[in-house]
Design a protein around this motif. Sequence first.
Motif, PDB file in Angstrom:
ATOM      1  N   ASN A 120       0.839  -1.176   0.000  1.00  0.00           N
ATOM      2  CA  ASN A 120       0.000   0.000   0.000  1.00  0.00           C
ATOM      3  C   ASN A 120       0.888   1.245   0.000  1.00  0.00           C
ATOM      4  O   ASN A 120       2.067   1.177   0.352  1.00  0.00           O
ATOM      5  CB  ASN A 120      -0.891  -0.023   1.243  1.00  0.00           C
ATOM      6  CG  ASN A 120      -2.141   0.795   1.078  1.00  0.00           C
ATOM      7  OD1 ASN A 120      -2.382   1.429   0.060  1.00  0.00           O
ATOM      8  ND2 ASN A 120      -2.971   0.782   2.112  1.00  0.00           N
ATOM      9  N   ASP A 130      -3.006  12.324   0.532  1.00  0.00           N
ATOM     10  CA  ASP A 130      -4.246  11.599   0.243  1.00  0.00           C
ATOM     11  C   ASP A 130      -4.393  10.405   1.168  1.00  0.00           C
ATOM     12  O   ASP A 130      -3.467  10.013   1.868  1.00  0.00           O
ATOM     13  CB  ASP A 130      -4.233  11.094  -1.207  1.00  0.00           C
ATOM     14  CG  ASP A 130      -4.345  12.219  -2.221  1.00  0.00           C
ATOM     15  OD1 ASP A 130      -4.960  13.255  -1.901  1.00  0.00           O
ATOM     16  OD2 ASP A 130      -3.820  12.053  -3.336  1.00  0.00           O
ATOM     17  N   LEU A 131      -5.568   9.794   1.118  1.00  0.00           N
ATOM     18  CA  LEU A 131      -5.769   8.507   1.778  1.00  0.00           C
ATOM     19  C   LEU A 131      -4.829   7.483   1.143  1.00  0.00           C
ATOM     20  O   LEU A 131      -4.432   7.637  -0.006  1.00  0.00           O
ATOM     21  CB  LEU A 131      -7.205   8.026   1.569  1.00  0.00           C
ATOM     22  CG  LEU A 131      -8.324   8.755   2.298  1.00  0.00           C
ATOM     23  CD1 LEU A 131      -9.676   8.235   1.813  1.00  0.00           C
ATOM     24  CD2 LEU A 131      -8.178   8.555   3.799  1.00  0.00           C
ATOM     25  N   LYS A 133      -3.725   4.185  -0.856  1.00  0.00           N
ATOM     26  CA  LYS A 133      -4.298   3.710  -2.112  1.00  0.00           C
ATOM     27  C   LYS A 133      -5.385   2.651  -1.899  1.00  0.00           C
ATOM     28  O   LYS A 133      -6.433   2.703  -2.527  1.00  0.00           O
ATOM     29  CB  LYS A 133      -3.182   3.156  -2.998  1.00  0.00           C
ATOM     30  CG  LYS A 133      -3.617   2.826  -4.400  1.00  0.00           C
ATOM     31  CD  LYS A 133      -3.984   4.069  -5.189  1.00  0.00           C
ATOM     32  CE  LYS A 133      -4.293   3.711  -6.635  1.00  0.00           C
ATOM     33  NZ  LYS A 133      -4.648   4.865  -7.425  1.00  0.00           N
ATOM     34  N   ALA A 135      -7.282   2.176   0.649  1.00  0.00           N
ATOM     35  CA  ALA A 135      -8.471   2.735   1.297  1.00  0.00           C
ATOM     36  C   ALA A 135      -9.433   3.312   0.259  1.00  0.00           C
ATOM     37  O   ALA A 135     -10.631   3.421   0.512  1.00  0.00           O
ATOM     38  CB  ALA A 135      -8.075   3.814   2.304  1.00  0.00           C
ATOM     39  N   ARG A 136      -8.913   3.652  -0.910  1.00  0.00           N
ATOM     40  CA  ARG A 136      -9.745   4.214  -1.981  1.00  0.00           C
ATOM     41  C   ARG A 136     -10.237   3.150  -2.963  1.00  0.00           C
ATOM     42  O   ARG A 136     -10.956   3.451  -3.893  1.00  0.00           O
ATOM     43  CB  ARG A 136      -8.962   5.303  -2.721  1.00  0.00           C
ATOM     44  CG  ARG A 136      -8.686   6.515  -1.826  1.00  0.00           C
ATOM     45  CD  ARG A 136      -7.931   7.600  -2.543  1.00  0.00           C
ATOM     46  NE  ARG A 136      -6.505   7.263  -2.550  1.00  0.00           N
ATOM     47  CZ  ARG A 136      -5.649   7.622  -3.489  1.00  0.00           C
ATOM     48  NH1 ARG A 136      -6.047   8.313  -4.527  1.00  0.00           N
ATOM     49  NH2 ARG A 136      -4.387   7.280  -3.408  1.00  0.00           N
ATOM     50  N   TYR A 165      -9.541  -0.834 -11.204  1.00  0.00           N
ATOM     51  CA  TYR A 165      -8.900  -0.042 -10.143  1.00  0.00           C
ATOM     52  C   TYR A 165      -7.450  -0.506 -10.015  1.00  0.00           C
ATOM     53  O   TYR A 165      -7.214  -1.669  -9.757  1.00  0.00           O
ATOM     54  CB  TYR A 165      -9.615  -0.189  -8.801  1.00  0.00           C
ATOM     55  CG  TYR A 165      -9.029   0.726  -7.741  1.00  0.00           C
ATOM     56  CD1 TYR A 165      -9.333   2.078  -7.755  1.00  0.00           C
ATOM     57  CD2 TYR A 165      -8.147   0.235  -6.789  1.00  0.00           C
ATOM     58  CE1 TYR A 165      -8.768   2.929  -6.803  1.00  0.00           C
ATOM     59  CE2 TYR A 165      -7.592   1.088  -5.839  1.00  0.00           C
ATOM     60  CZ  TYR A 165      -7.903   2.426  -5.864  1.00  0.00           C
ATOM     61  OH  TYR A 165      -7.344   3.269  -4.944  1.00  0.00           O
TER      62      TYR A 165
END
Length: 170
Positions: A120, A130-131, A133, A135-136, A165
Motif C-alpha cells: 500500500n 491523500d488517503l 491507495k 483505502a480508496r 482499479y
Amino acid sequence: ANTVSTAPITLVIPAYNRSQLITETLNSALNQSLKFEEIIVVDDGSTDDTPSTLAKFGDRITVVRTPNQGVQVARNIGIERARTELVALLDSDDLLEPDYLQTMGTWMLAHPEQDAAYCNFVTFNSNATDLDKLARAPLDFLAGAKREGNFALDIPDLYKRSLSYQPLFT
C-alpha cells in the motif's frame, strides 16, 4: 552495540534530473530499520546537478550513469546489475517508511514461492496527503483473498480487478 542487520535485497532507483528530490529519497532508503544489501541509482542521463548530488553519498550507493533512455530501461539496467535475487523498486521522487524493508523484505524472504509483492502507499504533494491507495479501492477489491497478517494473497481475478482499479505501482 546497536547493529542493524541487512537483508539480501537490492533497491533500484531510476533517476532523471532529480537533484532537488533524490537526497530525501535516498535518505529514506538508507535510514531503514533493516538495511538493503545494496542501493543502485541509475542516473538516466541527467543534465542537472543529479550526478554531483549522488556523489555526496559516496560508497553508500552504487551509481550507474547511462544515456537517457527512459525510466523503464533505467529500471531494467539497475535490476540487471543487482547482486541479489530479490529487488525492490523505488521511484526517485518517492519516500520509504522506515520499516518498509523490515515488513516487505522479511515477508518476501520467508515466502520464496512468491514472485512479487506490492504494498500500500500514500500519495502526497506540497499541499496535502491523500488517503492510502487501498483505502480508496472498491470495497470488494480484496474479497476472496487469503489473509496472512497484513498481507493479502491469491487475490481472485487480480488482473481483471486491476483493470477497473489500479493499486499496483512500482
